[in-house]
Structures are given as C-alpha cells and as structure tokens.
Write a protein that holds these residues in place. Structure first.
Motif, PDB file in Angstrom:
ATOM      1  N   ALA A   1      83.461  31.381  -1.463  1.00  0.00           N
ATOM      2  CA  ALA A   1      84.362  31.004  -2.562  1.00  0.00           C
ATOM      3  C   ALA A   1      85.670  30.446  -2.009  1.00  0.00           C
ATOM      4  O   ALA A   1      86.144  29.381  -2.430  1.00  0.00           O
ATOM      5  CB  ALA A   1      84.624  32.213  -3.456  1.00  0.00           C
TER       6      ALA A   1
ATOM      7  N   TYR B   1      84.275  23.179 -14.586  1.00  0.00           N
ATOM      8  CA  TYR B   1      84.452  24.016 -13.390  1.00  0.00           C
ATOM      9  C   TYR B   1      84.098  23.145 -12.200  1.00  0.00           C
ATOM     10  O   TYR B   1      83.394  22.134 -12.343  1.00  0.00           O
ATOM     11  CB  TYR B   1      83.579  25.271 -13.461  1.00  0.00           C
ATOM     12  N   VAL B   2      84.562  23.551 -10.999  1.00  0.00           N
ATOM     13  CA  VAL B   2      84.374  22.698  -9.817  1.00  0.00           C
ATOM     14  C   VAL B   2      82.978  22.891  -9.236  1.00  0.00           C
ATOM     15  O   VAL B   2      82.176  21.963  -9.133  1.00  0.00           O
ATOM     16  CB  VAL B   2      85.440  23.041  -8.745  1.00  0.00           C
ATOM     17  N   SER B   3      82.700  24.149  -8.844  1.00  0.00           N
ATOM     18  CA  SER B   3      81.433  24.472  -8.159  1.00  0.00           C
ATOM     19  C   SER B   3      80.897  25.796  -8.671  1.00  0.00           C
ATOM     20  O   SER B   3      81.655  26.635  -9.157  1.00  0.00           O
ATOM     21  CB  SER B   3      81.667  24.620  -6.642  1.00  0.00           C
TER      22      SER B   3
ATOM     23  N   THR C   1      85.234  27.102  -0.210  1.00  0.00           N
ATOM     24  CA  THR C   1      85.111  26.014  -1.191  1.00  0.00           C
ATOM     25  C   THR C   1      86.485  25.659  -1.772  1.00  0.00           C
ATOM     26  O   THR C   1      86.848  24.484  -1.872  1.00  0.00           O
ATOM     27  CB  THR C   1      84.147  26.442  -2.318  1.00  0.00           C
ATOM     28  N   LEU C   2      87.282  26.677  -2.095  1.00  0.00           N
ATOM     29  CA  LEU C   2      88.640  26.416  -2.621  1.00  0.00           C
ATOM     30  C   LEU C   2      89.476  25.679  -1.584  1.00  0.00           C
ATOM     31  O   LEU C   2      90.194  24.716  -1.891  1.00  0.00           O
ATOM     32  CB  LEU C   2      89.321  27.728  -2.994  1.00  0.00           C
TER      33      LEU C   2
ATOM     34  N   TYR D   1      88.045  15.728 -10.410  1.00  0.00           N
ATOM     35  CA  TYR D   1      88.216  16.869 -11.323  1.00  0.00           C
ATOM     36  C   TYR D   1      89.483  16.693 -12.163  1.00  0.00           C
ATOM     37  O   TYR D   1      89.569  17.185 -13.281  1.00  0.00           O
ATOM     38  CB  TYR D   1      88.300  18.159 -10.491  1.00  0.00           C
TER      39      TYR D   1
ATOM     40  N   VAL E   1      88.599  32.170  -9.778  1.00  0.00           N
ATOM     41  CA  VAL E   1      87.224  32.472  -9.380  1.00  0.00           C
ATOM     42  C   VAL E   1      86.685  33.422 -10.448  1.00  0.00           C
ATOM     43  O   VAL E   1      87.269  34.482 -10.683  1.00  0.00           O
ATOM     44  CB  VAL E   1      87.158  33.138  -7.985  1.00  0.00           C
TER      45      VAL E   1
ATOM     46  N   GLN F   1      78.678  20.708  -5.916  1.00  0.00           N
ATOM     47  CA  GLN F   1      78.809  21.324  -7.244  1.00  0.00           C
ATOM     48  C   GLN F   1      77.972  22.601  -7.343  1.00  0.00           C
ATOM     49  O   GLN F   1      78.300  23.508  -8.103  1.00  0.00           O
ATOM     50  CB  GLN F   1      78.356  20.329  -8.312  1.00  0.00           C
TER      51      GLN F   1
ATOM     52  N   ILE G   1      86.225  28.048 -10.005  1.00  0.00           N
ATOM     53  CA  ILE G   1      84.971  28.200  -9.242  1.00  0.00           C
ATOM     54  C   ILE G   1      84.202  29.328  -9.922  1.00  0.00           C
ATOM     55  O   ILE G   1      84.784  30.380 -10.209  1.00  0.00           O
ATOM     56  CB  ILE G   1      85.234  28.637  -7.774  1.00  0.00           C
ATOM     57  N   THR G   2      82.932  29.114 -10.253  1.00  0.00           N
ATOM     58  CA  THR G   2      82.132  30.216 -10.822  1.00  0.00           C
ATOM     59  C   THR G   2      81.196  30.740  -9.736  1.00  0.00           C
ATOM     60  O   THR G   2      80.642  29.971  -8.940  1.00  0.00           O
ATOM     61  CB  THR G   2      81.306  29.745 -12.031  1.00  0.00           C
TER      62      THR G   2
ATOM     63  N   CYS H   1      82.291  19.854 -12.186  1.00  0.00           N
ATOM     64  CA  CYS H   1      83.284  18.838 -11.815  1.00  0.00           C
ATOM     65  C   CYS H   1      84.032  18.303 -13.027  1.00  0.00           C
ATOM     66  O   CYS H   1      84.629  17.244 -12.989  1.00  0.00           O
ATOM     67  CB  CYS H   1      82.680  17.692 -11.004  1.00  0.00           C
TER      68      CYS H   1
END
Ligand code: GZL
Length: 364
Positions: A327, A177-179, A330-331, A68, A139, A342, A163-164, A174
């Motif tokens: 969330a 946004y990450v995931s 994941t963080l 990322y 987030v 993802q 993160i969304t 990635c």
C-alpha cells in the motif's frame, strides 16, 4: 474534475515492462530465497511472505496522478488515513491493521486510523472524519462493495487519492480510487477445492460456510471453489450453503444445524478461518473425532494452522493480510507522479499436513 486513465494495457508500457521484469525477478528471487525446493507458482508461494514489489494483474491498466487529477505530494510530509472495516476480533483484521501501522512507522509517515466495528454506516462516517482531520491520502479496507458514493465524492472534492485494499468497491479505477490491492479470491477458492478433493478423495457431499453477503470476497471464493469441483471432481456434491458471516460464533451455529440436517456430510469449505474454527467447535460438541469431517478454510490464522497440526482441519489457503508494504509503495510511486497498476495482486501461501507444523510461525 475530468480524469482520463491510461488505456494502454499495463504490460505494454515501457515503465511497466521494467516494473514487471523487476517483479518477475523479485518474485522469482523471493520464491527461490524462501523455498528453493518449491516451484514458483502462486500455489507454492511460501506462507507468511511480506511482499514489497507489486505484482500487477496481468493485462491490467495503470494510473498516474495527472490522470487521476490530484497533486503530487511528498509522502513523508503527508497524512495518511486508514479505514479498517471489521472489529479486530478476527486475527485477519488485527494483522492487516498492524501491517499498515508498521509500514507507516517504518517510513515515518503520519497515520490516522479508524475502525468501523463491522458497521458500514460507521465506516462511511469514519472516512468522512479522516478527511475532516486532514488526511491527504486514504487507504480503505472496505466492508462492502457498494454504497461508497458519498465518500468518493467527498474525497474527490478535496482531491484526496484513495487506495483500496482487501475487498473491491464497485467504482471506477483511476477516477474514484487509484489502485486496488488484494488476493486473487477466485484462485483461493480453486486452491481450497484442490485441498478438499485431496482430503475427500473427490467423492461425497460437502457444505460451504459462506462469508458475509455484499462483498466480492464471498462471491469469488465461492465461484472458484465450485468451478474447480465441477472441473476436477464431479462426484463431489455441494449439498449445503449458508452464510456464517465470517464469524466463529455463526460458523459454529450453522455447522450445528448442518450436522443435524446432513449427518453424512464429508467436508466443509469455510470461506474464512473464523467460521472454520466455529465448525471445529460444533463437530467436537457433536462427539466427532478429528478428521471425521474434512475442513478446508481460507486466511492462514495461527489457530486454524494449529487445527491442521491437530488433524481437525485438512488445509488452509492463506489470504495474506500484510498489505502495508504494497500500500505504501503504491502511494509513494503514485505521489511522485509515476505509474501504478490499477490492480495489484498480493501473493498467498497455503498450509496442509505436510508443512503446518514447520510453518505455523508464519501464520498470523
Ligand atoms: C479477505 C477478507 C476477509 C477475510 C476474513 O481479504 O476480506 O474478511 O478472509 C475477513 O477473515 O472477515
């Protein structure tokens, strides 16, 4: 900033095979613990479940902090900014925000929050403000799928991972946004169709109260519903579709028009509970009795499940708003430098006449 993403399919990767195995065991264990009689299919997931272990989307890909292009940080010392999209008149939004706040508190993480009051321009400025206030991680529960470039550029410039949750943004995972953590909205539409087919006997005219335009939830709930009807009940005809903007008032107004123009309507698929409850009010106002028109909705709010108990609503597919544990998990995993999926699916339950009375306490 050049970023590359892991291109190997998610479930082919050793660490993720372990994760998937843990998920499978945990999911099975959860399903067994919560309801020994139920199958472990998604459609039998107990409503009100708080999911703590990520369910990666099958065949999905992963992301790492190196790919990322951000820096490892200790989540405990970080500031997380949370951007909520819609005003908290809708219990879905109230429960979603509370879940994020509860998990931040439980983990001792500093949380900044903002609510865009259902105005997209405000959500953009909200996120800019969260960055200005020093958010190390974001987030975001997006209102719309498009128009995010200014925010994505600002976050990338400060190397702030995003993160969304809930609704998808049209951007690159990635990289922008990450995931993305969300329900399977197409599956929700399919399951709503199953409940509508059962309630109507698979024959007659039905209407759809569409959600707001410009987001994937509306598109996908509609897609799933129509596909399933075509597949399983070709004699059930969708003769009316109009947006109720996910709001109770608009849902009532549209239903008042509907029963004038289509007095023989047999069923109403409301793409969220607020519109479904508006439809109930309209039907009551027109002198209809509970069950005259079969209503199926999506969310799993307390008032809608009460509508099932009272016979006004035939079924409710849950759209689980409890994103907090997933969330922050994941963080936590991501900021430690480990791989995260993802795309992560949050499990949804369902309510009907058989379980509404006993399970209403799990509604939000
Ligand atoms: C679904 C969410 C939807 C809810 C509605 O994840 O985006 O938005 O179903 C809300 O209640 O308006």
């Amino acid at each position: 900033m050049q970023r590359t993403t892991s291109r190997r399919p998610l479930l082919a990767r050793p660490v993720v095979v372990a994760l998937a195995a843990a998920v499978a065991l945990t999911a099975t264990a959860c399903a067994k613990t919560e309801d020994d009689t139920a199958d472990n299919k998604q459609s039998e997931t107990a409503a009100g479940a708080e999911q703590k272990v990520a369910t990666p989307k099958a065949g999905g890909e992963t992301c790492t902090i190196d790919a990322y292009g951000a820096e490892k940080i200790d989540l405990k010392n970080a500031t997380v900014g949370f951007s909520q999209s819609e005003k908290e008149a809708n219990p879905f939004r109230i429960a979603e925000t509370q879940s994020i706040k509860d998990e931040a508190k439980k983990r001792g993480v500093k949380l900044l929050t903002a609510n865009a009051q259902s105005q997209f321009s405000k959500q953009i400025s909200d996120v800019q403000n969260l960055l200005a206030k020093g958010a190390d991680l974001l987030v975001i529960a997006p209102l719309n799928s498009d128009g995010w470039d200014p925010v994505l550029q600002a976050a990338a410039a400060k190397k702030v991972p995003i993160i969304t949750i809930d609704r998808k943004i049209n951007a690159e995972p990635c990289k922008d946004y990450v995931s993305f953590i969300a329900s399977d909205f197409v599956e929700q539409g399919r399951r709503a169709a199953d409940q509508m087919i059962e309630a109507t006997g698979g024959k007659g005219e039905v209407a759809i109260l569409l959600g707001s335009a410009g987001n994937n939830v509306t598109t996908e709930r509609t897609k799933g519903f129509k596909e399933r009807i075509a597949e399983k009940a070709p004699d059930l005809k969708v003769v009316f579709e109009q947006t109720g903007d996910f709001s109770r008032e608009k849902g009532q107004q549209v239903t008042e028009q509907l029963i004038q123009s289509k007095p023989g309507i047999k069923g109403i698929y409301a793409e969220n509970d607020e519109m479904g409850l508006g439809a109930v009010t309209a039907l009551k106002g027109a002198g209809k009795k509970a069950g005259d028109v079969k209503i199926v909705t999506v969310d799993g709010t307390r008032n809608a499940v009460q509508g099932v108990v009272d016979g006004w609503i035939s079924g409710v597919i849950e759209s689980n708003p409890r994103f907090g544990p997933l969330a922050f998990q994941t963080l936590d995993t991501f900021t430690k430098g480990e791989e995260v999926p993802q795309d992560i699916i949050i499990q949804d339950g369902a309510y009907n006449a058989d379980n509404a009375k006993q399970d209403i306490g799990k509604a939000y």
